[in-house]
Enzyme design. Structure first.
Site, PDB file in Angstrom:
ATOM      1  N   GLY A 159       0.800  -1.223   0.000  1.00 30.25           N
ATOM      2  CA  GLY A 159       0.000   0.000   0.000  1.00 30.25           C
ATOM      3  C   GLY A 159       0.833   1.273   0.000  1.00 30.25           C
ATOM      4  O   GLY A 159       0.377   2.320   0.455  1.00 30.25           O
ATOM      5  N   GLU A 195      17.003  -1.213  -2.199  1.00 29.82           N
ATOM      6  CA  GLU A 195      16.973  -1.187  -3.668  1.00 29.82           C
ATOM      7  C   GLU A 195      17.618   0.103  -4.145  1.00 29.82           C
ATOM      8  O   GLU A 195      17.558   1.117  -3.443  1.00 29.82           O
ATOM      9  CB  GLU A 195      15.517  -1.208  -4.188  1.00 29.82           C
ATOM     10  CG  GLU A 195      14.880  -2.577  -4.207  1.00 29.82           C
ATOM     11  CD  GLU A 195      13.497  -2.571  -4.861  1.00 29.82           C
ATOM     12  OE1 GLU A 195      13.006  -1.496  -5.253  1.00 29.82           O
ATOM     13  OE2 GLU A 195      12.915  -3.664  -4.960  1.00 29.82           O
ATOM     14  N   HIS A 203       5.703   3.316 -13.515  1.00 24.67           N
ATOM     15  CA  HIS A 203       5.239   2.058 -12.939  1.00 24.67           C
ATOM     16  C   HIS A 203       4.451   1.328 -14.015  1.00 24.67           C
ATOM     17  O   HIS A 203       3.438   1.824 -14.497  1.00 24.67           O
ATOM     18  CB  HIS A 203       4.358   2.345 -11.713  1.00 24.67           C
ATOM     19  CG  HIS A 203       3.686   1.122 -11.149  1.00 24.67           C
ATOM     20  ND1 HIS A 203       3.977   0.619  -9.895  1.00 24.67           N
ATOM     21  CD2 HIS A 203       2.740   0.289 -11.667  1.00 24.67           C
ATOM     22  CE1 HIS A 203       3.234  -0.455  -9.685  1.00 24.67           C
ATOM     23  NE2 HIS A 203       2.470  -0.681 -10.731  1.00 24.67           N
ATOM     24  N   GLU A 284       7.501  -6.154  -7.404  1.00 25.57           N
ATOM     25  CA  GLU A 284       6.757  -7.077  -6.538  1.00 25.57           C
ATOM     26  C   GLU A 284       5.642  -7.744  -7.331  1.00 25.57           C
ATOM     27  O   GLU A 284       5.308  -7.327  -8.440  1.00 25.57           O
ATOM     28  CB  GLU A 284       6.156  -6.349  -5.323  1.00 25.57           C
ATOM     29  CG  GLU A 284       5.079  -5.341  -5.680  1.00 25.57           C
ATOM     30  CD  GLU A 284       4.175  -5.000  -4.498  1.00 25.57           C
ATOM     31  OE1 GLU A 284       4.160  -5.733  -3.493  1.00 25.57           O
ATOM     32  OE2 GLU A 284       3.451  -3.990  -4.611  1.00 25.57           O
ATOM     33  N   ASN A 286       1.600  -8.775  -6.768  1.00 23.40           N
ATOM     34  CA  ASN A 286       0.413  -8.716  -5.924  1.00 23.40           C
ATOM     35  C   ASN A 286      -0.450  -9.929  -6.236  1.00 23.40           C
ATOM     36  O   ASN A 286      -0.906 -10.102  -7.367  1.00 23.40           O
ATOM     37  CB  ASN A 286      -0.363  -7.418  -6.154  1.00 23.40           C
ATOM     38  CG  ASN A 286       0.409  -6.206  -5.650  1.00 23.40           C
ATOM     39  OD1 ASN A 286       1.093  -6.291  -4.632  1.00 23.40           O
ATOM     40  ND2 ASN A 286       0.321  -5.099  -6.349  1.00 23.40           N
ATOM     41  N   ARG A 288      -3.453 -11.043  -5.938  1.00 24.95           N
ATOM     42  CA  ARG A 288      -4.899 -10.798  -5.749  1.00 24.95           C
ATOM     43  C   ARG A 288      -5.413 -10.005  -6.938  1.00 24.95           C
ATOM     44  O   ARG A 288      -4.635  -9.603  -7.802  1.00 24.95           O
ATOM     45  CB  ARG A 288      -5.094  -9.968  -4.483  1.00 24.95           C
ATOM     46  CG  ARG A 288      -4.241  -8.685  -4.540  1.00 24.95           C
ATOM     47  CD  ARG A 288      -4.548  -7.710  -3.458  1.00 24.95           C
ATOM     48  NE  ARG A 288      -3.503  -6.723  -3.293  1.00 24.95           N
ATOM     49  CZ  ARG A 288      -3.359  -5.599  -3.995  1.00 24.95           C
ATOM     50  NH1 ARG A 288      -4.196  -5.314  -4.961  1.00 24.95           N
ATOM     51  NH2 ARG A 288      -2.352  -4.775  -3.757  1.00 24.95           N
ATOM     52  N   VAL A 291      -7.107  -3.085  -7.650  1.00 22.27           N
ATOM     53  CA  VAL A 291      -8.115  -2.024  -7.769  1.00 22.27           C
ATOM     54  C   VAL A 291      -8.347  -1.666  -9.247  1.00 22.27           C
ATOM     55  O   VAL A 291      -9.479  -1.504  -9.707  1.00 22.27           O
ATOM     56  CB  VAL A 291      -7.670  -0.763  -6.991  1.00 22.27           C
ATOM     57  CG1 VAL A 291      -8.590   0.417  -7.286  1.00 22.27           C
ATOM     58  CG2 VAL A 291      -7.628  -1.044  -5.488  1.00 22.27           C
ATOM     59  N   ARG A 334      -9.172   7.123  -9.752  1.00 23.42           N
ATOM     60  CA  ARG A 334      -9.659   6.727  -8.420  1.00 23.42           C
ATOM     61  C   ARG A 334     -10.337   7.913  -7.751  1.00 23.42           C
ATOM     62  O   ARG A 334      -9.723   8.967  -7.557  1.00 23.42           O
ATOM     63  CB  ARG A 334      -8.515   6.243  -7.544  1.00 23.42           C
ATOM     64  CG  ARG A 334      -7.851   4.991  -8.063  1.00 23.42           C
ATOM     65  CD  ARG A 334      -6.960   4.370  -6.994  1.00 23.42           C
ATOM     66  NE  ARG A 334      -6.187   3.283  -7.560  1.00 23.42           N
ATOM     67  CZ  ARG A 334      -5.583   2.340  -6.842  1.00 23.42           C
ATOM     68  NH1 ARG A 334      -5.649   2.370  -5.524  1.00 23.42           N
ATOM     69  NH2 ARG A 334      -4.901   1.386  -7.433  1.00 23.42           N
TER      70      ARG A 334
HETATM   71  P1  ADP Z   1      -1.192  -1.639  -4.636  1.00 27.57           P
HETATM   72  O1  ADP Z   1      -1.364  -0.213  -4.220  1.00 27.57           O
HETATM   73  O2  ADP Z   1      -0.730  -2.545  -3.548  1.00 27.57           O
HETATM   74  O3  ADP Z   1      -0.436  -1.824  -5.892  1.00 27.57           O
HETATM   75  P2  ADP Z   1      -3.955  -1.533  -5.376  1.00 27.57           P
HETATM   76  O4  ADP Z   1      -3.639  -0.274  -6.043  1.00 27.57           O
HETATM   77  O5  ADP Z   1      -4.723  -2.574  -6.096  1.00 27.57           O
HETATM   78  O6  ADP Z   1      -2.632  -2.227  -4.930  1.00 27.57           O
HETATM   79  O7  ADP Z   1      -4.712  -1.183  -4.003  1.00 27.57           O
HETATM   80  C1  ADP Z   1      -4.757  -1.942  -2.836  1.00 27.57           C
HETATM   81  C2  ADP Z   1      -5.161  -0.991  -1.737  1.00 27.57           C
HETATM   82  O8  ADP Z   1      -6.576  -0.790  -1.761  1.00 27.57           O
HETATM   83  C3  ADP Z   1      -4.890  -1.434  -0.351  1.00 27.57           C
HETATM   84  O9  ADP Z   1      -3.565  -1.196   0.026  1.00 27.57           O
HETATM   85  C4  ADP Z   1      -5.856  -0.558   0.451  1.00 27.57           C
HETATM   86  O10 ADP Z   1      -5.291   0.679   0.786  1.00 27.57           O
HETATM   87  C5  ADP Z   1      -6.993  -0.356  -0.484  1.00 27.57           C
HETATM   88  N1  ADP Z   1      -8.205  -1.094  -0.088  1.00 27.57           N
HETATM   89  C6  ADP Z   1      -8.264  -2.211   0.613  1.00 27.57           C
HETATM   90  N2  ADP Z   1      -9.502  -2.653   0.753  1.00 27.57           N
HETATM   91  C7  ADP Z   1     -10.286  -1.785   0.119  1.00 27.57           C
HETATM   92  C8  ADP Z   1     -11.695  -1.717  -0.121  1.00 27.57           C
HETATM   93  N3  ADP Z   1     -12.522  -2.657   0.282  1.00 27.57           N
HETATM   94  N4  ADP Z   1     -12.161  -0.665  -0.820  1.00 27.57           N
HETATM   95  C9  ADP Z   1     -11.318   0.260  -1.286  1.00 27.57           C
HETATM   96  N5  ADP Z   1      -9.992   0.215  -1.106  1.00 27.57           N
HETATM   97  C10 ADP Z   1      -9.464  -0.788  -0.412  1.00 27.57           C
HETATM   98  P1  ADP Z   2       3.892  -1.495  -2.414  1.00 22.45           P
HETATM   99  O1  ADP Z   2       3.971  -2.908  -1.907  1.00 22.45           O
HETATM  100  O2  ADP Z   2       3.730  -0.516  -1.318  1.00 22.45           O
HETATM  101  O3  ADP Z   2       2.954  -1.346  -3.553  1.00 22.45           O
HETATM  102  P2  ADP Z   2       6.083  -1.328  -4.367  1.00 22.45           P
HETATM  103  O4  ADP Z   2       7.350  -2.073  -4.200  1.00 22.45           O
HETATM  104  O5  ADP Z   2       5.131  -1.850  -5.359  1.00 22.45           O
HETATM  105  O6  ADP Z   2       5.392  -1.212  -2.937  1.00 22.45           O
HETATM  106  O7  ADP Z   2       6.410   0.191  -4.694  1.00 22.45           O
HETATM  107  C1  ADP Z   2       5.410   1.176  -4.687  1.00 22.45           C
HETATM  108  C2  ADP Z   2       5.802   2.312  -5.606  1.00 22.45           C
HETATM  109  O8  ADP Z   2       7.043   2.907  -5.219  1.00 22.45           O
HETATM  110  C3  ADP Z   2       6.027   1.932  -7.056  1.00 22.45           C
HETATM  111  O9  ADP Z   2       4.829   1.948  -7.775  1.00 22.45           O
HETATM  112  C4  ADP Z   2       6.975   3.009  -7.546  1.00 22.45           C
HETATM  113  O10 ADP Z   2       6.267   4.192  -7.814  1.00 22.45           O
HETATM  114  C5  ADP Z   2       7.835   3.263  -6.351  1.00 22.45           C
HETATM  115  N1  ADP Z   2       9.081   2.492  -6.329  1.00 22.45           N
HETATM  116  C6  ADP Z   2       9.214   1.218  -5.902  1.00 22.45           C
HETATM  117  N2  ADP Z   2      10.485   0.807  -6.017  1.00 22.45           N
HETATM  118  C7  ADP Z   2      11.195   1.833  -6.506  1.00 22.45           C
HETATM  119  C8  ADP Z   2      12.577   2.047  -6.830  1.00 22.45           C
HETATM  120  N3  ADP Z   2      13.497   1.121  -6.626  1.00 22.45           N
HETATM  121  N4  ADP Z   2      12.937   3.268  -7.324  1.00 22.45           N
HETATM  122  C9  ADP Z   2      12.018   4.222  -7.505  1.00 22.45           C
HETATM  123  N5  ADP Z   2      10.714   4.100  -7.212  1.00 22.45           N
HETATM  124  C10 ADP Z   2      10.293   2.910  -6.720  1.00 22.45           C
HETATM  125 MG    MG Z   3       3.041  -2.252  -5.416  1.00 20.82          MG
END
Ligand code: ADP
Ligand code: ADP
Ligand code: MG
Length: 446
Positions: A159, A195, A203, A284, A286, A288, A291, A334
């Protein structure tokens, strides 16, 4: 049983109906008047408003599933969707968990281990440390190889939380301590990995589906570069920044990983892309539904939630690959209950007026309605606008009309921010990166 709330729970109820499956939803005391409650065949109250007392109570959820005679559990996103223990409990008690097996969730939930697994399948990962650390001294030793600036990430993070940039060696010790403390309190795990930090990346993520038997397919990429504090605001497909040869390589990497680990169900493989070199790196996976999955649905013409249920029911995938022909351009915005002109502070309250946009190529996914009370207890996202046009221009024209006609009274939402953002020349000309909102757009648009 649908173990979630909001638009994703509502969507899961609809999929169940369409597929002829009976559904049981659960709700907190604060969600009694939510549509996922009244549209399911049955709904059971599982506790007070706070998530820890309701939607996060694995035992209560399984108790409901048992008592109501459910045979499968749908986790949605957020809450317990990436909780390996919950998935394992479902498995142990004989329920089908609509997602991957618990072992996959556990492996990918450890983001440092996920990097290691990705490397096994020749997927390029961000240069960084081989393991995660709890000791600042050990981590500092590893920092010498990674170089500066570097990014500290919580091994169990998500998140957009638990990440810290370190610009120079002198700051390493204190920043590491901060990151580790924050990770410990947010995720119950203080381990942090390193990292290389890229200042201006995009992204890019790939939607995958696996059948658990080694077959995996991709449904194209999504570009989620418009983020605020590492949280996505806008997602689109196809990525306007990818040459087709790079797109092919990134998609192949994602499929290699999903097929390699015998992935089951819907998943997303996330990468960062350096547009100056076209290099991309795995960040990473995910495990699941995401959104932003409707962006992909708009282009491939498939219902991904239906597909999750079908795969959970044992359907195999190879015949699907032939029907996937992505078309047009889709963008998701969003809509969060937040006051964007005031630091994006939460803005819960009653929707005195609520007139979401409609029209050809315009989709609005939400569980809100006029008169609905947006609760202060959960994620602030209350809707998603998805537009689909023949190309990016066309999609943006639809977005402009949709956002202009969207009436909300009673609370503040991020719709106004999106309306301004899409007219910004950087967004129109693809000059955005993941920090663009934070360092540029915020100042110019607010
Ligand atoms: P990520 O940000 O991990 O890449 P998403 O963008 O798909 O993944 O969003 C996941 C996020 O949605 C969760 O970290 C949380 O903040 C949020 N979330 C969790 N449950 C709900 C829900 N029921 N409705 C809206 N948002 C939610
Ligand atoms: P989360 O599990 O919170 O979604 P991510 O590893 O997917 O964490 O990283 C979330 C966001 O942070 C990415 O979408 C990107 O915008 C930024 N990010 C992640 N890793 C790096 C990196 N090594 N350098 C620059 N930006 C990064
Ligand atoms: Mg992520």
């Amino acid at each position: 049983m649908i173990a979630n709330r909001g638009e994703i729970a509502l969507r899961a109820v609809r999929s169940c109906r369409a597929l002829g499956l009976a559904s049981v939803s659960v709700h907190s005391e604060a969600d009694r008047a939510a549509p996922h409650v009244w549209l399911a065949d049955q709904s059971i109250c599982i506790g007070p408003a706070t998530s820890t007392q309701s939607y996060l109570r694995a035992d209560a959820l399984l108790h409901v599933a048992k008592e109501t005679g459910c045979d499968a559990v749908y986790p949605g996103y957020g809450f317990l969707s990436e909780n390996a223990e919950f998935a394992a409990k479902c498995e142990a008690e004989g329920f089908v968990f609509v997602g991957p097996i618990a072992g996959t969730i556990r492996d990918m939930g450890d983001k440092s281990k996920a990097r290691e697994i990705a490397m096994r399948f020749d997927v390029p990962v961000v240069p960084g440390s081989e393991t995660a650390f709890v000791s600042a001294t050990d981590a500092e030793a590893a920092s010498k190889e990674v170089g500066y600036p570097l990014l500290l990430k919580a091994r169990s993070g998500g998140g957009g939380r638990g990440m810290r940039v370190v610009n120079k060696a002198a700051d390493f010790g204190t920043t590491f301590a901060d990151a580790s403390r924050e990770a410990e309190s947010a995720f119950g795990d203080g381990a942090v990995y390193l990292e290389r930090y890229f200042e201006e990346v995009r992204h890019i993520e790939v939607q995958v589906f696996g059948d658990g038997a080694g077959n995996a397919i991709a449904m194209g990429e999504r570009d989620c570069s418009v983020q605020r504090r590492h949280q996505k605001l806008i997602e689109e497909a196809p990525s306007p920044a990818l040459a087709s040869e790079v797109r092919e390589r990134i998609i192949t990497s994602a499929v290699d990983l999903a097929a390699g680990i015998g992935y089951r169900g819907a998943g997303t493989v996330e990468f960062i892309l350096d547009p100056t070199t076209d290099e991309f790196f795995f960040i990473e996976m995910n495990t699941r539904i995401q959104v932003e999955h409707p962006v992909t649905e708009a282009r491939v013409g498939l219902d991904l939630v239906d597909l999750q249920f079908r795969v959970a029911g044992g359907e195999t995938l190879p015949n699907l690959a032939s029907i996937i022909q992505p078309g047009g351009h889709a963008i998701e915005f969003r809509v969060n209950a937040e006051d964007w002109s005031n630091g994006f502070t939460p803005s819960p309250g009653r929707l005195k007026k609520w007139r979401p946009p409609t029209g050809q190529g315009v989709r609005f996914d939400s569980a809100a309605y006029e008169g609905y009370q947006v609760p202060p207890y959960y994620d602030s996202m209350i809707g998603k606008l998805i537009v689909h046009g023949k190309d990016r221009e066309d999609a943006l024209a639809k977005a402009r009309v949709a956002l202009d006609g969207f009436v909300v009274e009673g609370i503040e939402t991020t719709a106004g921010f999106h309306r301004r953002l899409i007219d910004h020349p950087d967004f129109q000309n693809n000059r955005v990166h993941t920090r663009w909102v934070d360092i540029k757009a915020m100042k110019e648009l607010t």
